[in-house]
Design a protein around this motif. Structure first.
Motif, short mmCIF file in Angstrom:
data_model
loop_
_atom_site.label_atom_id
_atom_site.label_comp_id
_atom_site.label_asym_id
_atom_site.label_seq_id
_atom_site.Cartn_x
_atom_site.Cartn_y
_atom_site.Cartn_z
N ALA A 106 0.83 -1.21 0.00
CA ALA A 106 0.00 0.00 0.00
C ALA A 106 0.86 1.25 0.00
CB ALA A 106 -0.94 -0.01 1.21
N ALA A 107 1.92 1.27 0.81
CA ALA A 107 2.81 2.44 0.86
C ALA A 107 3.56 2.60 -0.45
CB ALA A 107 3.79 2.30 2.02
N ALA A 108 3.99 1.47 -1.05
CA ALA A 108 4.71 1.54 -2.33
C ALA A 108 3.80 2.06 -3.43
CB ALA A 108 5.25 0.16 -2.69
N TYR A 109 2.53 1.65 -3.42
CA TYR A 109 1.57 2.16 -4.41
C TYR A 109 1.41 3.67 -4.28
CZ TYR A 109 -2.93 3.67 -6.19
OH TYR A 109 -3.92 4.40 -6.80
N ALA A 110 1.24 4.15 -3.05
CA ALA A 110 1.08 5.59 -2.83
C ALA A 110 2.30 6.36 -3.30
CB ALA A 110 0.80 5.87 -1.35
N GLN A 111 3.50 5.82 -3.06
CA GLN A 111 4.72 6.47 -3.52
C GLN A 111 4.80 6.53 -5.04
OE1 GLN A 111 7.32 3.89 -1.06
NE2 GLN A 111 8.29 5.77 -0.36
N GLU A 112 4.44 5.43 -5.70
CA GLU A 112 4.48 5.41 -7.16
C GLU A 112 3.45 6.37 -7.75
OE1 GLU A 112 5.78 3.97 -11.02
OE2 GLU A 112 6.62 4.32 -9.03
N LEU A 113 2.29 6.47 -7.12
CA LEU A 113 1.28 7.40 -7.61
C LEU A 113 1.76 8.84 -7.49
CD1 LEU A 113 -1.55 7.60 -8.78
CD2 LEU A 113 -2.44 7.74 -6.45
N ARG A 114 2.46 9.14 -6.39
CA ARG A 114 3.00 10.48 -6.25
C ARG A 114 4.06 10.76 -7.32
NH1 ARG A 114 6.19 12.85 -1.00
NH2 ARG A 114 7.77 11.39 -1.76
N ASN A 121 -0.94 10.97 6.62
CA ASN A 121 -0.21 12.06 5.96
C ASN A 121 1.24 11.72 5.65
OD1 ASN A 121 0.79 12.03 8.54
ND2 ASN A 121 0.09 14.08 9.09
N SER A 122 1.55 10.41 5.62
CA SER A 122 2.89 9.99 5.23
C SER A 122 2.81 8.54 4.77
CB SER A 122 3.88 10.12 6.39
OG SER A 122 3.58 9.20 7.42
N PHE A 123 3.83 8.11 4.03
CA PHE A 123 3.84 6.73 3.55
C PHE A 123 4.08 5.75 4.69
CE2 PHE A 123 5.54 9.19 -0.18
CZ PHE A 123 4.34 9.19 -0.87
N SER A 124 4.86 6.17 5.67
CA SER A 124 5.08 5.30 6.83
C SER A 124 3.79 5.12 7.62
CB SER A 124 6.17 5.89 7.73
OG SER A 124 5.80 7.19 8.19
N ALA A 125 2.93 6.15 7.64
CA ALA A 125 1.64 6.04 8.33
C ALA A 125 0.73 5.06 7.60
CB ALA A 125 0.99 7.41 8.43
N VAL A 126 0.78 5.05 6.27
CA VAL A 126 -0.02 4.09 5.49
C VAL A 126 0.37 2.67 5.87
CG1 VAL A 126 -0.46 3.20 3.18
CG2 VAL A 126 -0.39 5.66 3.55
N GLU A 161 -0.83 -2.38 9.21
CA GLU A 161 -0.34 -3.40 10.13
C GLU A 161 -1.14 -3.38 11.43
OE1 GLU A 161 3.75 -2.34 10.44
OE2 GLU A 161 4.33 -3.37 8.59
N PHE A 162 -1.49 -2.19 11.92
CA PHE A 162 -2.27 -2.11 13.16
C PHE A 162 -3.65 -2.70 12.96
CE2 PHE A 162 -5.34 -0.11 15.94
CZ PHE A 162 -4.75 -0.27 17.19
N GLU A 163 -4.31 -2.35 11.84
CA GLU A 163 -5.66 -2.86 11.59
C GLU A 163 -5.66 -4.37 11.40
OE1 GLU A 163 -9.01 -1.69 11.43
OE2 GLU A 163 -7.97 -0.29 12.76
N LEU A 164 -4.64 -4.91 10.77
CA LEU A 164 -4.55 -6.36 10.62
C LEU A 164 -4.51 -7.03 12.00
CD1 LEU A 164 -4.13 -8.98 9.04
CD2 LEU A 164 -1.70 -8.46 8.93
N LYS A 165 -3.71 -6.48 12.90
CA LYS A 165 -3.63 -7.03 14.25
C LYS A 165 -4.94 -6.85 15.01
CE LYS A 165 1.35 -6.24 14.72
NZ LYS A 165 2.41 -5.52 15.46
N ARG A 166 -5.53 -5.66 14.92
CA ARG A 166 -6.78 -5.39 15.66
C ARG A 166 -7.91 -6.28 15.18
NH1 ARG A 166 -11.50 -2.43 15.54
NH2 ARG A 166 -11.23 -1.97 13.32
N GLN A 167 -8.11 -6.34 13.87
CA GLN A 167 -9.24 -7.11 13.35
C GLN A 167 -9.03 -8.61 13.51
OE1 GLN A 167 -10.74 -5.87 9.47
NE2 GLN A 167 -9.92 -3.81 9.76
#
Length: 622
Positions: free
Chosen positions: A310-318, A362-367, A372-378
């Motif tokens: 997901a972060a790599a996709y956002a970087q490539e789109l930018r 608001n950052s790629f690291s946040a994406v 990762e957090f949502e995977l653990k939570r869900q």
């Protein structure tokens, strides 16, 4: 609907999984919502609660305004694990879960510690299914449907008019450049450009939307069915080609941006903890300069499985929008904003889980971290048999706590009450409009990477050069001026990048032109200066932009390549160091570096290193 929403919120529970210093601990925290009134919670009537105000206005038919205020109870202190179960301590009150309840809770923790449970992804049985919605602000002089200036950083509420503020009787007029930039982006993403599309009104009532609706495109967007190849290279990876994943683009549509809201007096709308007094003083400031700024929203298919993808996709789109020149892509300015949709399912299953949307990334690291957090939570909820607590909702990413927090339930399409925008006609493209734009398309990042690899550049260096359009242009101009591609690449990604980073400057601000860098490389190649001298004068060249030849002559740094002059210098050093000469000739060959260093020191770094090595070897072995 409002009543049902309040009833749903009252019963909302969230599980937080936190990794502490030496062991993983799990605790449950209950969110208690209530509407106004006295503050009542775990600690009784006297217990203080953080009141995080999230007021939403609903305008009724008789033009009255009803405000629903939701107050978020503060979380109780974390539960700590004791010998008999969970122990919850609070002032004048103790809660101990023992016997069967404690044993059950302990067994869950023990399973997670040992990796038997995949609730936090330890056994790898769960996978995330991820789609990304990206809002890209278009680089236009004026807004999407009015003539107000579209610019970042101006005085708040100065770039506004009666059209973008939604005053009665005002009619929108579509900005032609918005259409051209949307087509350009769609072509870059390999989308199908539709000859006819239309605009719709998306209804919702919130403080950042002055009209009470947003002009968007619902069922007939301007572009659909695209794809993008996302490079997955990371630093340290040993490869000769770019590993990549393919992401399908579901749709690309045009819409207008909302106002920028700044919340004061509280960390965020979803913050927790603290006293109620602070939150009750909280306020929200609205800057409507951004309202009406043109956007394109790019929606992917759920093709990604990890936060890295997901972060790599956002970087490539930018990279793509920057190479196209359609947007600045600055996430810190809000020019590119990502919302990530995440659901969790067991690996091998086809059925999708309940989707959760995470905003405020608001950052790629946040994406990456949010996924990762949502995977653990869900997965934790699913493992505990509490999958019904995963609801379709919008959550915020809290950067300070590195976790997501519930913001509001996710609206369905029916809640937006889409209908065609009556003040705008159908958008019919001119004949061959897309074809003419296609002919003017610049080279895209994927093509740039392929071209650099064909020049023999390493994948790691290629990823740096092709990451930024300014760096790419600088390198291309330097090579066009006659510099060797590999040598120019080493200077740009090495010494020049380090100096610019130290100065907190960009390559566009660098005063050393690509042509001057090519001249400096040529001076090294023809033996006029050494690489050491080039590094010595580089900071001066970056600051002054002077001609490298002139700087070398001005400082008297022309390399000594006269063998007769160097032989005399080396002979003097040999005569002055008889002990070292004897040791070298006795077999201690490591002293060879000592003699070379003495020569470079005596010549103040101007001696030709290659010639020095040859002459020192010759004279020592005589």
């Amino acid at each position: 609907r409002e009543k049902r929403e309040r009833e749903r919120i009252r019963g909302l529970r969230t599980v937080y999984v936190s990794s502490l210093t030496q062991k993983r601990m799990t605790w449950l925290r209950q969110l208690r919502y209530r509407r106004g009134g006295a503050s009542v919670g775990r600690g009784g009537p006297g217990h203080k609660h953080k009141q995080v105000v999230a007021s939403s206005c609903f305008t009724s038919a008789n033009n009255t305004c009803r405000c629903l205020r939701l107050r978020l109870s503060s979380f109780p202190p974390p539960l700590s694990l004791c010998s008999s179960g969970f122990n919850f301590s609070q002032k004048k009150r103790n809660l101990r879960l023992c016997s069967s309840s404690a044993a059950s809770s302990s067994s869950v923790l023990e399973k997670r510690e040992s990796g038997e449970s995949s609730g936090v992804g330890l056994s790898g049985e769960w996978e995330a299914v991820i789609g990304v919605e990206t809002h890209v602000q278009l680089k236009t002089e004026t807004k999407a449907f009015c003539s107000c200036k579209s610019a970042y950083g101006n005085e708040p509420n100065t770039n506004v008019c009666s059209v973008c503020l939604g005053h009665p009787g005002m009619l929108p007029a579509l900005n032609k450049k918005v259409v051209d930039l949307a087509i350009k982006t769609g072509l870059a993403l390999n989308c199908e450009i539709h000859q006819q599309s239309k605009f719709d009104r998306k209804q919702y009532f919130y403080g950042d939307l002055p009209k009470g609706y947003q002009i968007s495109q619902n069922d007939r967007p301007i572009a659909t069915n695209g794809s993008v190849k996302v490079p997955m290279f990371v630093v340290g990876m040993q490869t000769e080609v770019f590993p990549a994943c393919d992401v399908r683009i579901h749709r690309l549509h045009i819409e207008e941006d909302t106002a920028k809201l700044t919340h004061e007096g509280a960390d965020s709308l979803a913050s927790s903890g603290g006293g109620g007094g602070e939150a009750s003083k909280a306020s929200t400031l609205a800057d409507y300069n951004r309202a009406g700024v043109p956007l394109i929203e790019i929606v992917t298919e759920p093709d990604m499985r990890t936060g890295e993808e997901a972060a790599a996709y956002a970087q490539e789109l930018r990279r793509i929008v920057r190479f196209l020149g359609v947007s600045s892509g600055n996430m810190q300015e809000g020019s590119l904003r990502c919302d990530v949709n995440i659901s969790v399912r067991r690996k091998g299953e086809e059925k999708l889980g309940t989707k959760v949307e995470v905003k405020n990334l608001n950052s790629f690291s946040a994406v990456k971290a949010a996924v990762e957090f949502e995977l653990k939570r869900q997965s934790s909820l699913l493992e505990d048999g509490r999958g019904d607590e995963i609801i379709q909702e919008t959550r915020l990413w809290d950067e300070n706590k590195s976790q997501t927090q519930s913001m509001r339930s996710k609206e369905a399409a029916a809640d937006y009450r889409y209908f065609r925008e009556p003040d705008l006609p159908f958008l019919n493209l001119k004949e061959k409009q897309a074809e003419s734009i296609s002919e003017e398309m610049p080279e895209l990042p994927c093509a740039v990477r392929d071209r650099y690899l064909s020049l023999g550049l390493p994948v790691a260096d290629t990823s740096i050069l092709a990451d930024d359009v300014g760096t790419k242009d600088y390198f291309d101009q330097c090579v066009a001026a006659g510099a060797n591609a590999k040598v120019a690449c080493n200077w740009i990604v090495g010494d020049i990048a380090a100096l610019l980073k130290e100065k907190k400057s960009s390559i566009e601000e660098c005063k050393l032109t690509p042509e001057s860098l090519a001249k400096m490389i040529q001076l090294i190649s023809d033996g006029t200066i050494s690489g050491k001298i080039a590094k010595q004068i580089l900071p001066d060249l970056l600051d002054s932009g002077k001609d490298p030849q002139a700087v070398v002559e001005e400082k008297g740094l022309v390399q000594i390549s006269d063998s007769g002059e160097l032989e005399g210098l080396i002979q003097d050093i040999i005569d002055n160091n008889p002990k070292q000469v004897e040791q070298y000739r006795g077999g201690k060959t490591k002293l060879f570096g000592f003699f070379v260093g003495q020569v470079m020191k005596a010549s103040k770094g101007r001696a030709n290193p290659k010639l020095v090595n040859e002459l020192v070897t010759k004279l020592l072995n005589n």
